[in-house]
Structure formats: structure tokens, C-alpha cells
Design an enzyme around this catalytic site. Structure first.
Site, PDB file in Angstrom:
ATOM      1  N   LYS A 201       0.828  -1.218   0.000  1.00 43.40           N
ATOM      2  CA  LYS A 201       0.000   0.000   0.000  1.00 43.40           C
ATOM      3  C   LYS A 201       0.862   1.268   0.000  1.00 43.40           C
ATOM      4  O   LYS A 201       0.446   2.314  -0.488  1.00 43.40           O
ATOM      5  CB  LYS A 201      -0.965  -0.024   1.198  1.00 43.40           C
ATOM      6  CG  LYS A 201      -2.006  -1.143   1.031  1.00 43.40           C
ATOM      7  CD  LYS A 201      -2.895  -1.393   2.227  1.00 43.40           C
ATOM      8  CE  LYS A 201      -3.903  -2.481   1.832  1.00 43.40           C
ATOM      9  NZ  LYS A 201      -4.447  -3.282   2.845  1.00 43.40           N
TER      10      LYS A 201
ATOM     11  N   VAL B 122      -0.278  -8.401   6.651  1.00 42.44           N
ATOM     12  CA  VAL B 122      -0.667  -9.627   7.358  1.00 42.44           C
ATOM     13  C   VAL B 122       0.166 -10.847   6.949  1.00 42.44           C
ATOM     14  O   VAL B 122       0.001 -11.921   7.525  1.00 42.44           O
ATOM     15  CB  VAL B 122      -2.184  -9.949   7.230  1.00 42.44           C
ATOM     16  CG1 VAL B 122      -3.015  -8.912   7.955  1.00 42.44           C
ATOM     17  CG2 VAL B 122      -2.609 -10.109   5.795  1.00 42.44           C
TER      18      VAL B 122
HETATM   19  N1  GLN Z   1      -4.756  -8.651   1.449  1.00 47.56           N
HETATM   20  C1  GLN Z   1      -5.081  -8.286   2.792  1.00 47.56           C
HETATM   21  C2  GLN Z   1      -6.533  -7.895   2.867  1.00 47.56           C
HETATM   22  O1  GLN Z   1      -7.002  -7.265   1.997  1.00 47.56           O
HETATM   23  C3  GLN Z   1      -4.196  -7.178   3.219  1.00 47.56           C
HETATM   24  C4  GLN Z   1      -4.440  -6.795   4.659  1.00 47.56           C
HETATM   25  C5  GLN Z   1      -3.197  -6.496   5.421  1.00 47.56           C
HETATM   26  O2  GLN Z   1      -2.086  -6.891   5.089  1.00 47.56           O
HETATM   27  N2  GLN Z   1      -3.419  -5.842   6.525  1.00 47.56           N
HETATM   28  O3  GLN Z   1      -7.239  -8.214   3.801  1.00 47.56           O
END
Ligand code: GLN
Length: 303
Positions: free
Chosen positions: A66, A257
Site C-alpha cells: 500500500k 498480514v
Molecule cells: N490482502 C489483505 C486484505 O485485503 C491485506 C491486509 C493487510 O495486510 N493488513 O485483507
């Protein structure tokens, strides 16, 4: 600065924490990863990289991407992105829906899922192929042409992506999404699925420590934009734990995550740590502890 010595000391210090927490289970393809992995890398401004543990092992970058999509969107469209997304900490989980209705479909910040969907939508409008633009950028800046999407992870996210789909459709109903939602979701899931190592991400994030300058010396962001991205990372990069992260680590940081966290010491170096066990807010337990040790041992912090 003896980065290598510092990393080795950190690895010894956080060893008892490795394996604490739980790998993300809501994306089934991420649940199987070995929770005992730990790696950490530091890249200096010249592109020298130091590492310890599993610092060259690829893992799922997830929300760390992001930061890079935001930087690319700022590079293409400047401030216009801020008409679509805010810059305040949300105080809510990264995939929360509640604030969106009160705030008319404008997400709090670019680093929660809703905000990242808006940013990816902007990048899709600017480039016509948001996820490939991001992958190419990461390959270039890490110097690793082998970086790739993980189709199994992207598929698993898509299959279990009702929450992200709900966020995107809800924002579209407010006119805050320009592209068709199914195509946007595909780009978002591909983006999250990119596999990178600590070394790759520490190198790729260097423009944030170099006040906007890319590896080849050309400029991606103005000095002021690089400051803005770092500031939003500090206040929003670890979701509803951003206050605690700033308190413990004192650096701009962005977690995912997959268990990775990227952190920036402006004017000095970039860091990436990875260990898959997450706390209840979705941040790597050993990863936060390792960054906490880094700033304590080196005195390098923005404060
Ligand atoms: N791909 C994960 C989601 O959209 C990304 C979330 C994260 O890394 N916090 O839930």
C-alpha cells in the site's frame, strides 16, 4: 554504523518471541506458513544491504504494498488523491466498514483496506494496469527481476474477499471508485499477493529514506511528498496500533498480514523485518519487537 552487528544482536534478543502470535488465517493460503521464520534487513542510502535470519526468503508482502501504490499515485497525480482518501488514523481494524458510512465513502487513510482500494483505483485510472505497474516498480527498485505475483494467494484472497468486495462496492455507491469493482478487486488482490524478501523490500523502499529519489538517482516524489508518505506511515501504517508502534519504535512503518513490516529512517536507511506470527491487530509480534530493539540499540528514530 555497524548494521550487521546490530541485526545479529536483535535476532538474539527477539528469539524468544519468534513463533508468538498467529499467522493470518482469514486468507487460507497464508495460514500454512511456518510461524518460526524470522528475517530482518537494513539497506543504507547507497544500496548496501545487511541481513540476518530469513532475510532473503520471499513472503507475502500484503499491505506493505500500500505504501508503494500510494507513492506511484502521488507521482502520477500529485495531491488529487487526497480528494478521495483522508490522512487520519482510523482507530479501527484495517478491514473495518463502520466509519465509511459516517464519512460518506471517503476512507480515513490510504493504509487501511478501504483507503488502499481507492488508491489502487486511482493507479488503475492513471496506468490502465495497476498491479503490473506496481510489480515493475518493485522489481526495478529492489534490483530483483524475479519478483512475482503469487497466483494461489491472489486466488485465495479473491475467494475469501467478501469484506474487501463490500468495502469497494460501498465506496462505489458514493462515487468514490472510478473503475469497475470486480477489475479493481483483482488488481488489489494481485497487488497484495506479491512475494518479496526483507532484502527486496528494504531496497525498494529506499526512495522514502532518500527524500523521493529512486535507485538510479531520478526523482519519484518531491521532498515534500516523501515526507508526507512517511508521516502517514507513522500515523496510520500499523492500523489501530499506530500509536503503540510510534511509541515503541518511533519510525514510519507499514505492516502487512504476511508478517512483514517496512520502516524508514529518513536520510539514513530503510528496514524490513518478517516473522509470520501476528498480534490481534494484525502486526508481526517479533517484527515490532525487533524494530523496537533497533531504535533502542542505534538511537536512530525520527524523535
Ligand atoms: N490482502 C489483505 C486484505 O485485503 C491485506 C491486509 C493487510 O495486510 N493488513 O485483507
Amino acid at each position: 554504523m555497524d548494521y550487521q552487528g546490530v541485526l545479529e544482536e536483535i535476532a538474539r534478543d527477539v528469539a524468544p518471541l519468534i513463533g508468538s502470535g498467529e499467522p493470518a488465517a482469514y486468507i487460507p493460503a497464508l495460514a500454512d506458513v511456518d510461524p518460526k521464520r524470522f528475517g530482518m534487513a537494513v539497506a543504507d542510502l547507497d544500496g548496501n544491504v545487511y541481513g540476518v535470519g530469513d532475510w532473503r526468503t520471499p513472503f507475502s508482502a500484503q499491505s506493505i504494498t500500500k505504501v508503494f501504490t500510494l507513492a506511484l499515485v502521488l507521482a502520477h497525480g500529485g495531491d488529487s488523491v487526497w480528494e478521495h482518501v483522508g490522512r487520519e488514523p482510523s482507530g479501527n481494524p484495517f478491514n473495518s466498514l463502520v466509519q465509511l458510512e459516517y464519512e460518506n465513502g471517503i476512507p480515513r487513510n490510504p493504509f487501511i483496506n478501504a483507503g488502499a482500494l481507492v488508491v489502487t483505483d486511482r493507479l488503475q485510472t492513471w496506468t490502465g494496469d495497476a498491479s503490473s505497474e506496481l510489480l515493475e516498480f518493485l522489481r526495478r527498485e529492489s534490483g530483483n527481476p524475479e519478483l512475482a505475483f503469487n497466483a494461489e494467494v491472489a486466488g485465495s484472497e479473491s475467494e475469501h474477499g467478501d469484506r474487501n468486495a463490500a468495502l469497494a462496492h460501498f465506496m462505489a455507491s458514493y462515487g468514490n471508485i472510478a473503475n469497475p469493482v470486480p477489475a479493481l478487486l483483482d488488481h488489489y488482490f494481485w497487488q497484495c499477493s506479491i512475494e518479496t524478501s526483507c532484502a527486496d523490500l528494504a531496497l525498494a523502499a529506499r526512495f522514502l529514506a532518500r527524500h523521493g529519489l529512486l535507485a538510479d538517482g531520478s526523482r519519484l516524489l518531491t521532498r515534500s511528498e516523501a515526507k508526507q508518505v512517511n508521516a502517514v506511515m507513522l500515523t496510520c501504517g500499523t492500523y489501530d496500533a499506530a500509536g503503540e508502534f510510534a511509541y515503541r519504535v518511533g519510525l514510519p512503518g507499514k505492516s502487512g498480514v504476511g508478517g512483514g513490516i517496512v520502516a524508514v529512517v529518513p536520510g539514513q536507511c530503510t528496514l524490513c523485518v518478517w516473522s509470520p506470527g501476528l498480534d490481534e491487530r494484525g502486526n508481526s509480534v517479533a517484527g515490532v519487537a525487533a524494530l523496537d530493539r533497533f531504535t533502542t540499540l542505534t538511537g536512530l528514530s525520527v524523535f
